[in-house]
Design a protein around this motif. Structure first.
Motif, short mmCIF file in Angstrom:
data_model
loop_
_atom_site.label_atom_id
_atom_site.label_comp_id
_atom_site.label_asym_id
_atom_site.label_seq_id
_atom_site.Cartn_x
_atom_site.Cartn_y
_atom_site.Cartn_z
N GLY A 120 -10.14 84.08 40.17
CA GLY A 120 -9.16 85.13 39.92
C GLY A 120 -7.76 84.69 40.31
O GLY A 120 -7.57 83.91 41.26
N GLY A 121 -6.77 85.17 39.59
CA GLY A 121 -5.39 84.76 39.81
C GLY A 121 -4.82 85.12 41.17
O GLY A 121 -3.89 84.48 41.65
N ASP A 122 -5.39 86.13 41.82
CA ASP A 122 -4.87 86.53 43.14
C ASP A 122 -5.77 86.06 44.28
O ASP A 122 -5.62 86.49 45.42
CB ASP A 122 -4.68 88.05 43.20
CG ASP A 122 -5.98 88.81 43.04
OD1 ASP A 122 -7.00 88.22 42.62
OD2 ASP A 122 -5.98 90.03 43.31
N ASP A 123 -6.68 85.15 44.00
CA ASP A 123 -7.61 84.65 45.00
C ASP A 123 -6.86 83.84 46.07
O ASP A 123 -5.84 83.20 45.78
CB ASP A 123 -8.66 83.76 44.32
CG ASP A 123 -9.78 83.39 45.26
OD1 ASP A 123 -10.77 84.12 45.29
OD2 ASP A 123 -9.64 82.37 45.97
N PRO A 168 -2.99 78.82 33.67
CA PRO A 168 -3.58 80.00 33.04
C PRO A 168 -4.82 79.58 32.28
O PRO A 168 -4.97 78.42 31.90
CB PRO A 168 -2.48 80.49 32.10
CG PRO A 168 -1.55 79.34 31.93
CD PRO A 168 -1.71 78.44 33.11
N GLY A 178 -11.88 87.94 33.60
CA GLY A 178 -10.80 88.91 33.79
C GLY A 178 -9.50 88.43 33.19
O GLY A 178 -9.30 87.23 32.96
N SER A 179 -8.61 89.35 32.94
CA SER A 179 -7.34 89.00 32.28
C SER A 179 -6.39 88.22 33.20
O SER A 179 -5.49 87.55 32.71
CB SER A 179 -6.64 90.27 31.79
OG SER A 179 -6.38 91.13 32.89
N ASP A 180 -6.60 88.27 34.52
CA ASP A 180 -5.72 87.54 35.43
C ASP A 180 -6.33 86.24 35.95
O ASP A 180 -5.80 85.60 36.84
CB ASP A 180 -5.33 88.42 36.63
CG ASP A 180 -6.49 88.66 37.58
OD1 ASP A 180 -7.65 88.65 37.12
OD2 ASP A 180 -6.25 88.84 38.78
N ASP A 181 -7.47 85.83 35.38
CA ASP A 181 -8.15 84.63 35.85
C ASP A 181 -7.34 83.38 35.57
O ASP A 181 -6.53 83.34 34.63
CB ASP A 181 -9.53 84.50 35.19
CG ASP A 181 -10.48 85.60 35.64
OD1 ASP A 181 -10.24 86.20 36.71
OD2 ASP A 181 -11.45 85.86 34.92
N VAL A 182 -7.56 82.36 36.39
CA VAL A 182 -6.86 81.09 36.26
C VAL A 182 -7.86 79.95 36.46
O VAL A 182 -8.99 80.16 36.88
CB VAL A 182 -5.73 80.95 37.30
CG1 VAL A 182 -4.64 82.00 37.08
CG2 VAL A 182 -6.26 80.99 38.71
#
Length: 136
Positions: free
Chosen positions: A50-53, A89, A113-117
């Motif tokens: 996840g992008g906020d991990d 991204p 998820g849409s914010d995954d990286v």
């Protein structure tokens, strides 16, 4: 133990859904070890998260990482890559492909998820090993 080998000598290890352990650096320089989903692609590791991990925050602050993949049964093959990571991204196809390796096609979409990286790790140094000669 064979140590003069590379990723191509590990047979199917990097194709199997074996969890990797990713080491990132906290702000105080302590190490955080995290089990991660990954794939070996184009000579490096892609780690899906996840992008906020917290791992992403660590890599953005300090890109020095180590990742290890090893198996728990003979011939005990493994690989360690140390290098500098970058956060990229990702698209749903990449996320789905990596998730499907670990939980199957039918559940993979639930993990995208849409914010995954992707945390991309290319070798600065690489060490691979196995005990193939010790286990006939």
């Amino acid at each position: 133990m064979r140590t003069d080998i590379g990723p191509d000598d590990l047979d199917d290890l990097l194709d199997r859904p074996v969890l990797a352990v990713l080491a990132t650096r906290r702000a105080n320089d302590d190490i955080l070890l995290s089990p991660v989903w990954h794939e070996w692609r184009d000579g490096g590791f892609d780690v899906y998260t996840g992008g906020d991990d917290v791992k992403v925050r660590h890599v953005r602050r300090d890109p020095r990482v180590t990742i290890v993949v090893c198996e728990q049964e003979p011939p005990y093959r493994g690989i360690e890559v140390r290098g500098r990571a970058r956060v990229e991204p990702t698209d749903a196809q990449t996320g789905r492909r990596i998730a499907a390796r670990y939980i199957g096609d039918e559940r993979a979409d639930d993990w995208v998820g849409s914010d995954d990286v992707v945390i991309r790790i290319e070798p600065g140094s690489l060490r691979a090993w196995d005990f193939k000669d010790d286990y006939p």
